[in-house]
Motif scaffolding. Structure first.
Motif, PDB file in Angstrom:
ATOM      1  N   ASP A 207       0.871  -1.183  -0.008  1.00 46.44           N
ATOM      2  CA  ASP A 207      -0.027  -0.061  -0.015  1.00 46.44           C
ATOM      3  C   ASP A 207       0.837   1.341   0.013  1.00 46.44           C
ATOM      4  O   ASP A 207       0.583   2.277  -0.833  1.00 46.44           O
ATOM      5  N   ARG A 211       1.331   4.281  -3.134  1.00 48.09           N
ATOM      6  CA  ARG A 211       1.015   5.777  -3.120  1.00 48.09           C
ATOM      7  C   ARG A 211       2.289   6.620  -3.388  1.00 48.09           C
ATOM      8  O   ARG A 211       2.026   7.671  -3.854  1.00 48.09           O
ATOM      9  N   SER A 231      -5.445   2.040  -1.675  1.00 49.43           N
ATOM     10  CA  SER A 231      -4.312   2.423  -1.895  1.00 49.43           C
ATOM     11  C   SER A 231      -4.176   2.785  -3.422  1.00 49.43           C
ATOM     12  O   SER A 231      -3.320   3.742  -3.742  1.00 49.43           O
TER      13      SER A 231
END
Length: 776
Positions: A207, A211, A231
């Motif tokens: 995750d 990003r 995410s």
């Protein structure tokens, strides 16, 4: 469990058709054995599926069991080769299993899957060549993704999660060299892809990596293992295919864009819910049973064409509000004091204001305001555009060090990205300085556009509307050409060049004006090859051609002095001024009420648009260059769109298409004194018709008497026709134009010296002309 499905047969099935048997070993799922029959390409297949998970011992046992008793064994989740950089090796698991199959062929999905991936990405990069440029692309399984090479070639920044998803080691790989090392030390047959539901720490690390990325490249099987897809919000996802339930899940969390590599038409067929390796297997078995002389690849291509399969377009799953940015600056010293806090400065002495102008140009770019409420009429996509202000006038920008300006603009792009912007536009002279955005785009963390494509498009959009409303062009259309004459001033600039290329398709005569003769002649040759029937001339000064020109487009970067002689403009002509600052001010335009002067097309963006600051236009109108930034963001085209001075006609047409698609419109046409009303158009037309009765083309103005002008024009005509002109005749023509008039006043210098080809002779003649004019 037994089921029977069909697919449009390639030929009629005979009752005696033998049923072919395929065993499918699914390494990505665990479960019970299932059986079904399908019809594909005129043949019936019986599929026996074993969901064995990542268990190569079981796979080896099953292959030995079925070897020689079935027609084919398909491996789902294992491929023949893995690669990284220059290292290509056979997948260790496939090598182990291939030894066990002595009589029955093993099938994997590499060929068909990689073909669809290459085809889709190639089509994407053809329409959007900067799609991956400067973007961070995270691959869940880079060594199993040959498309990584295409992303690197397209200047994308790669990240790879292979070490995490194969070994559980939270090491983010950032180069091909690291991937090569992983290939050398890993034995894939002994590595089980991490089931994320069983390893929450792996999901958490992944995750965080999501990003950091702009684009995530994955496979549906890996995607379905993820316990959470939150995410992926706002990301572009590249995946082999999506089941409806997964598409709904991604849409609910706000995934911005999806590129599916397997054609939708195939997914929507009876075979679409099955692993692609099955289609690969059945295609090859059909080819062998038909004793086809074609290679496997040729047979596959024929099948693709027969079923009219095409790459999928880039699609948006949801419409979270997108953000872009645009840089504005003062177009004059007066504009510097537009801000309420600076109104009192205007009353200060000139020397103080000059000092403030100089100092302001060195101040870092600051947040100035925003444009909100922009909403597409096509799909409801909303966009917010942040405005950043630069306290620099054109005079200061052109006098400053280019590298200093570049750093300021790149710094603004970094600030815009930190505030959520996905791309940034350069306004007015920020795109004139240096190399027209090339260096800024190279250093910017987000894509950059100058907006010049839409500026050129709206310029001609507005000009066409006004020419039609004026109704002064006489004669019938010759095919698609108007029996009229058009002049482009600043023809070798980015907007001027595209304007010249487009108007060359509409008008019968075209005059190109710019200060650099060599570039003018190159442009003339380009247009002649594109439009051989066009009458075209070049000039360094527009005045001799103004008297019978119907449309004048000015696209200069002029900051000082008058660009053309208004007294010589043909009555009823339309002048479209797309320069910033404007070439034709209100006072100059007022001297010729029989000539229609308009500014380049400003734009009304779709939606309930609200602008929080003063950008120099009546709200809610915006500049076309700003509108281009917004439209690209609305479409999800995050790329360096209009960069450098060499714009393409394709991109001008493309941004016009996007404007029509999303509902952007030309705002009310403005002149130097404000919005042009219908009554003003009627009055201008009536005055023009009256003045044309006695019009003598204004040839004597500013260059001496009529005889001198005629003598000079003869030399110009020879030059434009490609005839040779000697230094002597050129000097005589120049001197003739400098003779004193009958009133005893010496005429002003006329630098219009349109010279013959080739360039070497042009430059020599240009030097002679300068020398002959030096005494004046």
């Amino acid at each position: 469990m037994t089921s029977r499905t069909t697919m449009t047969p390639k030929k009629k099935i005979s009752k005696k058709t033998q049923i072919k048997k395929i065993v499918l070993l699914d390494f990505l799922k665990e479960g019970a054995i299932s059986r079904e029959q399908v019809t594909f390409g005129g043949h019936i297949f019986e599929i026996t599926e074993h969901r064995i998970g990542w268990d190569f011992d079981t796979a080896e046992h099953l292959i030995q069991k079925y070897d020689g008793h079935v027609d084919g064994i398909a491996l789902h989740g294992v491929q023949k080769k893995v690669s990284a950089g220059r290292v290509v090796q056979m997948h260790p698991g496939y090598r182990r299993l291939s030894i066990c199959a002595l009589n029955t062929p093993l099938f994997v999905t590499d060929g068909l899957r990689d073909f669809f991936a290459d085809w889709t990405l190639q089509r994407l990069l053809k329409t959007q060549p900067d799609f991956f440029k400067s973007k961070t692309v995270l691959f869940h399984a880079a060594v199993a993704t040959p498309a990584i090479k295409k992303v690197i070639q397209a200047q994308g920044r790669i990240l790879a999660a292979d070490a995490l998803l194969l070994t559980g080691v939270p090491k983010l790989l950032t180069s091909s060299r690291q991937l090569e090392l992983l290939l050398r030390i890993a034995q894939f047959s002994n590595l089980r892809p991490k089931i994320l539901a069983d390893l929450p720490q792996v999901q958490k690390v992944l995750d965080n990596w999501h990003r950091k990325a702009d684009v995530v490249y994955t496979f549906s099987a890996l995607l379905e293992m993820m316990t959470s897809v939150d995410s992926l919000r706002g990301k572009t996802l590249i995946v082999d295919c999506l089941k409806p339930e997964m598409a709904a899940r991604l849409k609910s969390v706000g995934v911005e864009q999806v590129i599916e590599l397997i054609p939708h038409k195939l997914i929507g067929s009876e075979m679409g819910s099955r692993p692609l390796v099955l289609i690969n297997s059945m295609l090859e078995l059909n080819r062998l049973s038909e004793n086809s002389l074609q290679s496997g690849e040729e047979y596959m291509i024929d099948w693709i064409q027969e079923h009219q399969l095409e790459p999928n377009p880039l699609s948006g799953l949801s419409q979270p509000t997108r953000r872009c940015a645009f840089i504005v600056h003062a177009l004059s010293q007066k504009d510097l004091w537009r801000h309420p806090l600076l109104k009192t400065v205007e009353k200060l002495p000139k020397r103080v204001k000059d000092a403030l102008e100089y100092a302001g140009a060195r101040v870092p770019i600051v947040y100035y305001g925003s444009i909100q409420g922009i909403k597409s009429e096509h799909d409801g996509q909303e966009v917010i555009c942040d405005l950043y202000g630069m306290m620099a006038t054109p005079r200061q920008l052109l006098s400053m060090n280019e590298n200093f300006v570049y750093k300021r603009l790149i710094s603004a792009a970094e600030k815009a990205k930190s505030n959520g912007a996905r791309m940034i536009g350069l306004g007015a002279y920020t795109k004139v300085v240096g190399d027209a955005g090339v260096t800024v785009a190279r250093g910017s963390p987000i894509p950059v556009t100058t907006g010049n494509s839409f500026s050129a498009s709206t310029t001609l959009w507005a000009a066409r509307e006004m020419v039609e409303k004026m109704g002064m062009i006489s004669g019938e259309k010759d095919g698609q050409r108007l029996d009229a004459k058009c002049m482009i001033i600043g023809a070798t600039g980015s907007i001027g060049r595209v304007s010249a290329l487009l108007t060359a398709l509409v008008f019968k005569e075209l005059v190109l004006v710019a200060p650099q003769l060599d570039k003018l002649l190159e442009l003339k040759q380009e247009i002649e090859s594109m439009a051989p029937g066009l009458k075209i001339r070049v000039a360094t000064n527009p005045n001799l051609e103004l008297g019978d020109t119907d449309l004048v487009v000015t696209a200069t970067s002029n900051t000082d002095g008058q660009i053309l002689d208004m007294e010589r403009v043909k009555p009823g002509a339309v002048i479209c001024d797309c320069s910033r600052p404007l070439d034709i001010g209100a006072e100059l335009a007022a001297t010729r009420p029989d000539v229609m002067v308009i500014e380049s097309g400003e734009v009304l963006l779709p939606g309930n648009v609200k602008i929080s600051c003063d950008i120099g236009l009546p709200k809610p109108s915006v500049y076309a260059c700003l509108a281009e930034t917004v439209l690209l963001t609305m479409e999800g085209r995050y790329e360096n769109f209009s960069i450098s001075r060499n714009l393409s006609m394709h991109r001008v047409k493309e941004i016009y298409r996007l404007a029509a698609k999303h509902g952007a419109r030309l705002s009310e046409v403005r002149g130097p004194a404000g919005i042009i009303t219908a009554q003003q158009i009627v009055d201008c037309r009536n005055l023009a018709k009256e003045k044309l009765k006695t019009w003598t083309h204004g040839r004597a103005s500013r260059i001496g008497d009529v005889a001198a002008a005629v003598h000079f024009e003869k030399a110009l005509k020879k030059a434009n026709a490609g005839s040779k002109i000697s230094k002597k005749s050129l000097k005589e023509a120049t001197n003739e134009s400098m003779k004193t008039t009958s009133s005893g006043k010496k005429a002003s210098r006329n630098p219009e010296l349109v010279l013959p080809k080739p360039l070497k002779r042009v430059l020599k003649a240009q030097a002679v002309a300068r020398k002959s004019l030096s005494s004046s």
